[in-house]
Design an enzyme around this catalytic site. Structure first.
Site, PDB file in Angstrom:
ATOM      1  N   GLY A  81       0.818  -1.219   0.000  1.00 53.80           N
ATOM      2  CA  GLY A  81       0.000   0.000   0.000  1.00 53.80           C
ATOM      3  C   GLY A  81       0.846   1.261   0.000  1.00 53.80           C
ATOM      4  O   GLY A  81       1.966   1.281   0.510  1.00 53.80           O
ATOM      5  N   ARG A 145       1.051  -5.667  -5.008  1.00 55.47           N
ATOM      6  CA  ARG A 145       1.027  -6.615  -3.890  1.00 55.47           C
ATOM      7  C   ARG A 145       1.429  -8.034  -4.291  1.00 55.47           C
ATOM      8  O   ARG A 145       1.162  -8.980  -3.555  1.00 55.47           O
ATOM      9  CB  ARG A 145      -0.357  -6.617  -3.242  1.00 55.47           C
ATOM     10  CG  ARG A 145      -0.709  -5.333  -2.497  1.00 55.47           C
ATOM     11  CD  ARG A 145      -1.838  -5.537  -1.515  1.00 55.47           C
ATOM     12  NE  ARG A 145      -2.264  -4.311  -0.866  1.00 55.47           N
ATOM     13  CZ  ARG A 145      -1.690  -3.817   0.239  1.00 55.47           C
ATOM     14  NH1 ARG A 145      -0.694  -4.438   0.803  1.00 55.47           N
ATOM     15  NH2 ARG A 145      -2.148  -2.690   0.775  1.00 55.47           N
ATOM     16  N   ASP A 176       5.313  -7.993   5.436  1.00 55.41           N
ATOM     17  CA  ASP A 176       5.349  -9.107   4.485  1.00 55.41           C
ATOM     18  C   ASP A 176       6.456  -8.919   3.455  1.00 55.41           C
ATOM     19  O   ASP A 176       7.209  -9.852   3.162  1.00 55.41           O
ATOM     20  CB  ASP A 176       4.010  -9.199   3.720  1.00 55.41           C
ATOM     21  CG  ASP A 176       2.994 -10.005   4.496  1.00 55.41           C
ATOM     22  OD1 ASP A 176       3.399 -10.658   5.484  1.00 55.41           O
ATOM     23  OD2 ASP A 176       1.803  -9.976   4.126  1.00 55.41           O
ATOM     24  N   LYS A 202       8.244   0.542   5.551  1.00 59.25           N
ATOM     25  CA  LYS A 202       7.124   1.364   5.077  1.00 59.25           C
ATOM     26  C   LYS A 202       5.792   0.795   5.554  1.00 59.25           C
ATOM     27  O   LYS A 202       5.631  -0.427   5.564  1.00 59.25           O
ATOM     28  CB  LYS A 202       7.135   1.356   3.538  1.00 59.25           C
ATOM     29  CG  LYS A 202       5.937   1.990   2.890  1.00 59.25           C
ATOM     30  CD  LYS A 202       5.207   1.088   1.891  1.00 59.25           C
ATOM     31  CE  LYS A 202       4.480  -0.055   2.502  1.00 59.25           C
ATOM     32  NZ  LYS A 202       3.545  -0.779   1.663  1.00 59.25           N
ATOM     33  N   THR A 203       4.876   1.570   5.965  1.00 59.75           N
ATOM     34  CA  THR A 203       3.452   1.270   6.112  1.00 59.75           C
ATOM     35  C   THR A 203       2.795   2.325   6.994  1.00 59.75           C
ATOM     36  O   THR A 203       3.324   2.662   8.069  1.00 59.75           O
ATOM     37  CB  THR A 203       3.104  -0.129   6.664  1.00 59.75           C
ATOM     38  OG1 THR A 203       1.689  -0.213   6.797  1.00 59.75           O
ATOM     39  CG2 THR A 203       3.727  -0.469   8.018  1.00 59.75           C
ATOM     40  N   ASP A 205       0.303   1.799   8.575  1.00 59.33           N
ATOM     41  CA  ASP A 205      -0.297   1.086   9.714  1.00 59.33           C
ATOM     42  C   ASP A 205       0.549   1.187  10.985  1.00 59.33           C
ATOM     43  O   ASP A 205       0.047   0.955  12.081  1.00 59.33           O
ATOM     44  CB  ASP A 205      -0.510  -0.389   9.370  1.00 59.33           C
ATOM     45  CG  ASP A 205      -1.579  -0.584   8.309  1.00 59.33           C
ATOM     46  OD1 ASP A 205      -2.126   0.429   7.821  1.00 59.33           O
ATOM     47  OD2 ASP A 205      -1.864  -1.741   7.955  1.00 59.33           O
TER      48      ASP A 205
HETATM   49  P1  FBP Z   1       0.656  -1.895   3.660  1.00 51.67           P
HETATM   50  O1  FBP Z   1       0.730  -2.744   4.889  1.00 51.67           O
HETATM   51  O2  FBP Z   1       1.000  -2.616   2.424  1.00 51.67           O
HETATM   52  O3  FBP Z   1       1.456  -0.644   3.822  1.00 51.67           O
HETATM   53  O4  FBP Z   1      -0.848  -1.404   3.457  1.00 51.67           O
HETATM   54  C1  FBP Z   1      -1.635  -1.058   4.549  1.00 51.67           C
HETATM   55  C2  FBP Z   1      -2.994  -0.563   4.133  1.00 51.67           C
HETATM   56  O5  FBP Z   1      -2.968   0.802   3.837  1.00 51.67           O
HETATM   57  C3  FBP Z   1      -4.003  -0.882   5.242  1.00 51.67           C
HETATM   58  O6  FBP Z   1      -4.094   0.154   6.158  1.00 51.67           O
HETATM   59  C4  FBP Z   1      -5.252  -1.162   4.466  1.00 51.67           C
HETATM   60  O7  FBP Z   1      -6.048  -2.112   5.144  1.00 51.67           O
HETATM   61  C5  FBP Z   1      -4.763  -1.748   3.192  1.00 51.67           C
HETATM   62  O8  FBP Z   1      -3.480  -1.243   2.991  1.00 51.67           O
HETATM   63  C6  FBP Z   1      -5.635  -1.438   2.002  1.00 51.67           C
HETATM   64  O9  FBP Z   1      -5.129  -2.118   0.889  1.00 51.67           O
HETATM   65  P2  FBP Z   1      -5.466  -1.802  -0.624  1.00 51.67           P
HETATM   66  O10 FBP Z   1      -4.604  -0.653  -1.017  1.00 51.67           O
HETATM   67  O11 FBP Z   1      -5.054  -3.033  -1.334  1.00 51.67           O
HETATM   68  O12 FBP Z   1      -6.917  -1.465  -0.709  1.00 51.67           O
END
Ligand code: FBP
Length: 552
Positions: A81, A145, A176, A202-203, A205
């Site tokens: 993400g 992803r 991951d 990175k994230t 979250d």
């Molecule tokens: P990452 O862990 O890859 O950084 O993504 C986190 C996130 O932003 C979450 O907060 C959210 O649940 C998810 O990605 C949403 O994913 P997508 O972009 O595939 O809709």
């Protein structure tokens, strides 16, 4: 592309590096810390990573650069993400490479890990990279992803590297992606490819951290963006005095984003998934907790409020996660087609009733019909319920409504309850990075270049002491295996980075827990306003409350 005045101004911003990286490249040397071990399952992880396990943690310090002087050809990918600051990691990496040797080359593989496998790339130059300095988004090369985890994929990546003469890959991703970076690093070492792998944390979250990696990038900007919006909603609520706002905030699993947003805005309610799991709270108990706040405020004449709901909450409610597991079983294999072929919701309901245990059916039965149906929507590639698609903000507001109706009938509540729903997620992932994220990300990229120059493999770029001004930040590297343990995934034991959940004995949660009873009844809102990019440091360079409290 038409550029906004802010975008043009941000192009000129010079990100701040840690003091040590401001020295000329020739004056940066390595200080070895001790050997490392994984957070758990040490023997198993050591056996799975014989070439990369247990290496030293390192920091950079001032001294004679002893790295071998050779041309570097580096590949980089963005994975998962979006998170604000990703562009600056690439800019820092590019600038570090060019400062070391103008002949160094940076390949950007497009669309995430799949770009590496498909050999789809661009080669960066000044003109291209300059358009992305200090901007949000991942559009510089895109992200994806696709998981990079099989030996076949690794062999293809090794061939791609060989073809271009690439001697290092930088993987910018979450837990991951960095787990896969560690496995790729081990593969490269075991096959003597001479290719290094460096990860960057990175994230939005905020769940990729430990005592070394103080935070993942993007968390700062995303939470400041959500806090701005929640603050604006609070002010609207306090002005109109007629709505209860239920705001779901992103964070696939951990509740760091919700907690940080609450610390910045002091809403009436903020649920924390980790606490719900620890206390084994039922849906009814959570509902009662929110309804108490609604009723107590109504008694003061305040029929308004703000509740923050973390995206991952339902998985932390024990009875709900059992229900989800049973639904996954119920729809396994051919049953999905059978279920989908049933003509009416009533037929589907009967099918569900026949398949669930009595306890899970009791939980299912109290859910609003809209949520019941959402549990049977699109499945993920493994056939599981996509918990993030469940509108938990509506789930709780509906359940609170029912609860309040019962209180009204019993004569214990006489207010008015008008809920409004919001979901804050994508709004924050590509915002212009705050000064903190712009500086942190640029430093992570520049530092990754130093780790490459010194020949490290399977390391995470580490910039710490982040609650202090950038001048005092510490730069170095940490073996990724240090964050790993063994977990059960898809029926198999796998080495993975341990996700950092909200710690209930940690300072950020304790600070919140000590004050939330007052926030639930009184109106203690704080309005943080928009992120500021230019102006006094006490306004523009503040870190998150989480980081400040953790490091206090
Ligand atoms: P990452 O862990 O890859 O950084 O993504 C986190 C996130 O932003 C979450 O907060 C959210 O649940 C998810 O990605 C949403 O994913 P997508 O972009 O595939 O809709």
């Amino acid at each position: 592309m038409k550029l906004s005045p802010l975008q043009m101004a941000r192009y000129q911003y010079s990100p701040k590096l840690p003091g040590i990286l401001r020295n000329g490249i020739s004056e940066i040397c390595v200080k070895n810390g001790g050997a490392t071990q994984s957070v758990a399952d040490q023997e198993k992880i050591a056996a799975l990573f014989p070439n990369t396990y247990g290496k030293n943690e390192i920091t950079f310090q001032k001294g004679q650069n002893t790295a071998e002087a050779k041309k570097q050809v580096v590949g980089v990918i963005l994975s998962g993400g979006q998170a604000p600051g990703g562009h600056n990691v690439l800019c820092g990496l590019y600038d570090g490479l060019k400062a070391t040797n103008p002949d160094n080359v940076l390949y950007g593989f497009k669309g995430g890990p799949s770009g590496l496998i498909e050999d789809d790339y661009i080669i960066f130059d000044d003109a291209y990279i300059d358009q992305f300095r200090n901007t949000g988004g991942f559009d510089i090369i895109g992200s994806g992803r696709t998981k990079l985890e099989t030996e076949e994929q690794f062999a293809i990546v090794a061939d791609v590297c060989k073809k271009h003469g690439i001697n290092a890959i930088v993987i910018i991703g979450g837990d991951d992606s960095n787990t896969n970076a560690a496995v790729l690093a081990e593969y490269f070492a075991a096959h003597n490819t001479g290719v290094q792998v460096i990860g960057c944390p990175k994230t939005i979250d905020g769940d990729l951290k430990n005592e070394d990696i103080e935070c993942s990038f993007g968390f700062d900007t995303a939470t400041k963006t959500y806090a701005e919006i929640v603050g604006n909603i609070e002010r609207d609520a306090n002005s109109a005095k007629k709505y209860w706002h239920f705001v779901k905030v992103m964070g696939r699993s951990a509740s760091h984003v919700a907690l940080e947003t609450a610390l910045q805005t002091q809403p009436n309610i903020c649920l924390i998934g980790e606490e719900v799991a620890e206390k084994k709270m039922s849906l009814a108990e959570i509902t009662d907790y929110i309804a108490d706040s609604v009723a107590n405020r109504a008694a003061k004449g305040w029929n308004f409020g703000v509740a923050i709901i973390p995206e991952g909450i339902v998985e932390f409610v024990p009875e709900f996660s059992v229900l989800i597991a049973e639904i996954n079983e119920l729809l396994a294999g051919e049953n999905t087609a059978k279920f989908n072929a049933l003509p009416a919701w009533a037929d589907k309901y009967a099918f569900i009733q026949a398949g669930l245990t009595k306890a899970s059916m009791a939980v299912f039965a109290i859910l609003p019909e809209m949520i019941q149906q959402q549990l049977f929507l699109e499945r993920d590639p493994h056939g599981n319920v996509q918990v993030s698609l469940i509108e938990s903000e509506k789930l709780f507001s509906e359940m609170v409504k029912t609860n309040l109706a019962a209180r009204k009938a019993a004569g214990t509540y006489n207010g008015k309850f008008s809920p409004i729903h919001h979901f804050l997620g994508y709004e924050g992932r590509c915002a212009f990075p705050s000064n903190f994220d712009a500086d942190y990300c640029y430093s992570l990229g520049y530092n990754a270049c130093m780790l490459i120059q010194y020949g490290y493999n399977g390391y995470l770029s580490k910039v710490s002491n982040l609650s202090k001004p950038a001048e005092e930040w510490v730069a170095g590297g940490m073996p990724i295996t240090k964050m790993m343990n063994i977990e059960r995934r898809n029926g198999k034991d796998k080495p993975v980075i341990r996700k950092a959940l909200v710690e209930l004995d940690g300072a950020p949660f304790k600070f919140f827990a000590e004050r939330r009873a007052e926030w639930a009844v009184e109106t203690c809102y704080v309005y943080p306003g928009a992120i500021q990019y230019f102006g006094p440091a006490e306004v523009c360079d503040v870190t998150t409350r989480t980081l400040a409290l953790e490091k206090a």
